[in-house]
Each structure stands twice: as structure tokens, then as C-alpha cells.
Write a protein that holds these residues in place. Structure first.
Motif, short mmCIF file in Angstrom:
data_model
loop_
_atom_site.label_atom_id
_atom_site.label_comp_id
_atom_site.label_asym_id
_atom_site.label_seq_id
_atom_site.Cartn_x
_atom_site.Cartn_y
_atom_site.Cartn_z
N ASP A 181 0.83 -1.21 0.00
CA ASP A 181 0.00 0.00 0.00
C ASP A 181 0.87 1.26 0.00
OD1 ASP A 181 -2.33 -1.45 -0.04
OD2 ASP A 181 -2.72 -1.25 2.11
N THR A 182 1.96 1.22 0.77
CA THR A 182 2.88 2.37 0.81
C THR A 182 3.50 2.61 -0.57
OG1 THR A 182 3.40 1.99 3.14
CG2 THR A 182 5.01 3.24 1.86
N MET A 232 0.73 3.98 -3.07
CA MET A 232 0.09 5.28 -2.82
C MET A 232 1.05 6.45 -2.93
SD MET A 232 -2.63 4.55 0.26
CE MET A 232 -1.37 4.10 1.44
N LEU A 233 2.36 6.19 -2.86
CA LEU A 233 3.32 7.29 -2.79
C LEU A 233 4.15 7.38 -4.06
CD1 LEU A 233 4.62 6.77 0.85
CD2 LEU A 233 3.02 8.52 0.07
N PRO A 234 4.61 8.59 -4.40
CA PRO A 234 5.55 8.72 -5.52
C PRO A 234 6.87 8.05 -5.17
CG PRO A 234 5.38 10.79 -4.34
CD PRO A 234 4.33 9.89 -3.76
N GLU A 281 9.92 8.92 -4.95
CA GLU A 281 10.86 9.61 -4.09
C GLU A 281 10.47 9.58 -2.61
OE1 GLU A 281 8.04 12.70 -5.91
OE2 GLU A 281 9.18 10.95 -6.58
N ALA A 282 9.21 9.21 -2.31
CA ALA A 282 8.75 9.17 -0.92
C ALA A 282 8.63 7.76 -0.37
CB ALA A 282 7.39 9.88 -0.81
N GLN A 283 8.76 6.75 -1.20
CA GLN A 283 8.51 5.37 -0.78
C GLN A 283 9.49 4.91 0.29
OE1 GLN A 283 8.67 3.33 -4.53
NE2 GLN A 283 6.54 3.78 -5.04
N SER A 330 11.30 6.44 2.48
CA SER A 330 11.20 7.08 3.79
C SER A 330 9.94 6.66 4.54
CB SER A 330 11.23 8.60 3.64
OG SER A 330 10.15 9.05 2.84
N ASP A 331 8.91 6.19 3.81
CA ASP A 331 7.66 5.83 4.48
C ASP A 331 7.57 4.34 4.83
OD1 ASP A 331 6.94 8.51 3.99
OD2 ASP A 331 4.83 7.95 3.93
#
Length: 359
Positions: A188-189, A192-194, A196-198, A200-201
Motif C-alpha cells: 500500500d505504501t 500510494m506514494l511517488p 521519491e517518498a517510498q 522514507s515511508d
């Protein structure tokens, strides 16, 4: 280049004539360009014999089998090339088998495939099958782009899943259920995220997972979360793959006809529970081999489900055989795992078809 391998990797050695299913029988062996150039120039009688047993006109060039056997396999089951010039005389395929490789820029992971019975024995019997060690080499980096931060985060996910599989305080079903749940949260992470943000999340997803695990009721619910039962469809899909062993499709179809009865059998449940450590290691093998590919594909859930389904399928095949014969040995398990790996992993299209079904 930084190379990462299982902690027991250096314990592996080809068992040569002690192997009951030689990789030098029944397989066409392609020759890489560098080895072919070496073979073309090799002097002496052995060089002449070698060239006489290579199809130089084929693309790629390959050894001409003697029936089903490699022409360099002697009557004792030993390699004439190694006996003549050492392992450095082998072409890439022979030298690398049964290793698998995954490259990430200046990093590489190497493992040993279950298609080899000695590799199976090590995966099943070494005390810490999911420990890793690293070393440095002077090999050139791979040119394919990847996100180092995402690779680090996915290694953290894999390490947590492997730890779950080793947790003998939980049942096999709970272990497999929890790695599936964690895979869903990580997927899901990623979805849902671009990009460049994957990376870190993903640690946030791991932290949220630990909160679930700390609550006994929430953890039980996560492990037992219901999903669509695709087992019959999985078996049908696998039975449709082009077989290496003629009996394999029928084995899967027979299992499909028995799944409901096997799942309801108390004796089967007891057998499965007693062997849970072996099935957890089967799942761990598939995580080790396939999960980090998500750096390139973005698919975490498919490889984790492949690991889960493989453990369950092996467990059911073993339980069925035990119910029919009353006997099941480590040799039987190695033979089954070896066949399963050969049937599933020797053709990348098979893996793709199955993970697509499971995603």
C-alpha cells in the motif's frame, strides 16, 4: 562491489558423483562467448575432443549431448573438464549453477537455488538459514538504475519477515499470515506514494506493524485475515506450465482434488505442525530470492504470496504422500523441493504468471 550471501554460502560444494540428480544430465548447456573463445584456442588432444563436442554453429553455441548426458560427464559422474583443468575451465552456466544473482548497482546478492539437492539440504538443515554475510570484490557495478534507500528499506522488511518465520512461538499459519499482512501494508505504501517518498515511508509501515504485533488480539486478527482462496486456481495454473518431469502436472491435479479433505484432516494438521520449521524455511527461501526484486518492479506482495503459497503447497504435497504411505523422510522432502523448484523456477515466465495471479 559489495556481495551479500547467506551465512552458510561457503559451506556449499557440488557433491558430484554423490548427487542423485546430476545437473549434467538432461539439460542443454549453452556456452558464453568468453568460454567459447577459450575452448576454440585450447591446445592438445583434450582441446580437440572439446571442440568436437560443441555445436559451434548454434546460437548460442552449446555442448552436444551424448543422449541425455553432457559429453564431459564420465562414468563415475565426474566432470572431465574439472579433472583435466580445474573448475576455471567451466563455462559460466556450469560454474555458477545452482547460484542465483540479483544486482543493485555496486551491490549484488547471491544465493543457492532449490533445484540442487545439496542446496536444498543446506537451506533445510543449517542452524541459521536466514543470516547473511557480505564481502567486497573488485567487480564492476551493474549499470541498471535503482534507489539505494528503497533497497535498504526493503531489506528491513525482509529481515522482519524472516524473523517472523523463525518465531517458533507462533503456528505456521500465524507466521505466514503475518508476513502476508506486512506485505500488504508495505505494498500500500509503494502504491500510494511517488517513488521519491517510498523509501522514507516504509519504516513507518514497519513501525505500525510492530504496534499491531504488540496487541495480541490485533496480531491474531492480522495473521488470520481472510483473503480469496486461490489455491485451486494456483494448482491449475501451475499444472498448465510446460513440465520438466512428466508426472508433475498430474501430481498437482491429484492434489487439487484432495485439498479440501487434506485441510480438514486432523492427522494432516498434526503432521504439518510437526514439520512447520521446514515449511517456514521454504517460505524464507522464496523471500530471500525474490523480495528485493521489488526495487525494480515495485511488487512486494506477489513475491511474499509466492513464498506463502509455496510453503503451503509443499506442506500439502508432503501431507498427502505421508497419508498414503505412512512414511516421509528428509530425502523425500529434498526430492520434492528440487522438483518444485525445477518446475517453477527454471522458466521465468512461470514465476511471472504465478506472481501476477497472486498479486
Amino acid at each position: 562491489m559489495r556481495v551479500t550471501v547467506p551465512g552458510w554460502y561457503r559451506d556449499f560444494h557440488c557433491i558430484a558423483d554423490a548427487c542423485t540428480d546430476s545437473c549434467c544430465v538432461g539439460w542443454e548447456i549453452d556456452i558464453d562467448d568468453e568460454s567459447l573463445a577459450h575452448y576454440r584456442d585450447m591446445p592438445g588432444a583434450f582441446g580437440d575432443y572439446l571442440r568436437a563436442h560443441i555445436d559451434m554453429e548454434a546460437e548460442p553455441a552449446h555442448f552436444i549431448l551424448d543422449g541425455e548426458r553432457c559429453p564431459f560427464l564420465d562414468g563415475r559422474g565426474l566432470c572431465r573438464m574439472i579433472l583435466t583443468g580445474g573448475e576455471e575451465m567451466l563455462c559460466d552456466i556450469c560454474a555458477r549453477h545452482p547460484r542465483f544473482y540479483e544486482w543493485f548497482g555496486d551491490e549484488c546478492e547471491i544465493g543457492l537455488g532449490l533445484c540442487c539437492e545439496e542446496a536444498c539440504r543446506l537451506w533445510l538443515t543449517v542452524p541459521e538459514p536466514f543470516a547473511f554475510t557480505s564481502y567486497e570484490t573488485d567487480e564492476e557495478p551493474d549499470e541498471r538504475e535503482y534507489d539505494p534507500a528503497l533497497l535498504k528499506a526493503l531489506r528491513q522488511v525482509r529481515a522482519r519477515m524472516l524473523a517472523l518465520l523463525e518465531d517458533q512461538s507462533r503456528t505456521l499459519d500465524e507466521r505466514l499470515g503475518l508476513i502476508r499482512y506486512l506485505a500488504g501494508e508495505v505494498q500500500d505504501t509503494l502504491d500510494m506514494l511517488p517513488p521519491e517518498a517510498q523509501a522514507s515511508d516504509i519504516p513507518d509501515a514497519l513501525e505500525a506493524f510492530e504496534v499491531v504485533c504488540a496487541d495480541e488480539e490485533a496480531c491474531r486478527d492480522a495473521a488470520g485475515e481472510k483473503e480469496q482462496d486461490l489455491f485451486t486456481e494456483i494448482l491449475e495454473t501451475m499444472a498448465s506450465f510446460e513440465p520438466i518431469h512428466p508426472q508433475w502436472p498430474e501430481t498437482l491435479r491429484n492434489l487439487a482434488a484432495s485439498v479440501d479433505a487434506l485441510r480438514k484432516s486432523a492427522a494432516v494438521s498434526a503432521f504439518r505442525a510437526a514439520q512447520s520449521g521446514a515449511y517456514a524455511r521454504v517460505a524464507g527461501y522464496f523471500l530471500c530470492r525474490y523480495l528485493l526484486k521489488a526495487v525494480h518492479t515495485g511488487d512486494v506482495y506477489g513475491p511474499v504470496m509466492l513464498a506463502r503459497v509455496s510453503a503451503e503447497l509443499i506442506a500439502l504435497l508432503e501431507a498427502k504422500a505421508f497419508a498414503e504411505t505412512g512414511v516421509w523422510t528428509q530425502r523425500d522432502r529434498i526430492n520434492l523441493l528440487k522438483m518444485y523448484s525445477q518446475e517453477l523456477e527454471y522458466d521465468p515466465d512461470n514465476i511471472d504468471a504465478l506472481t501476477e495471479l497472486l498479486y
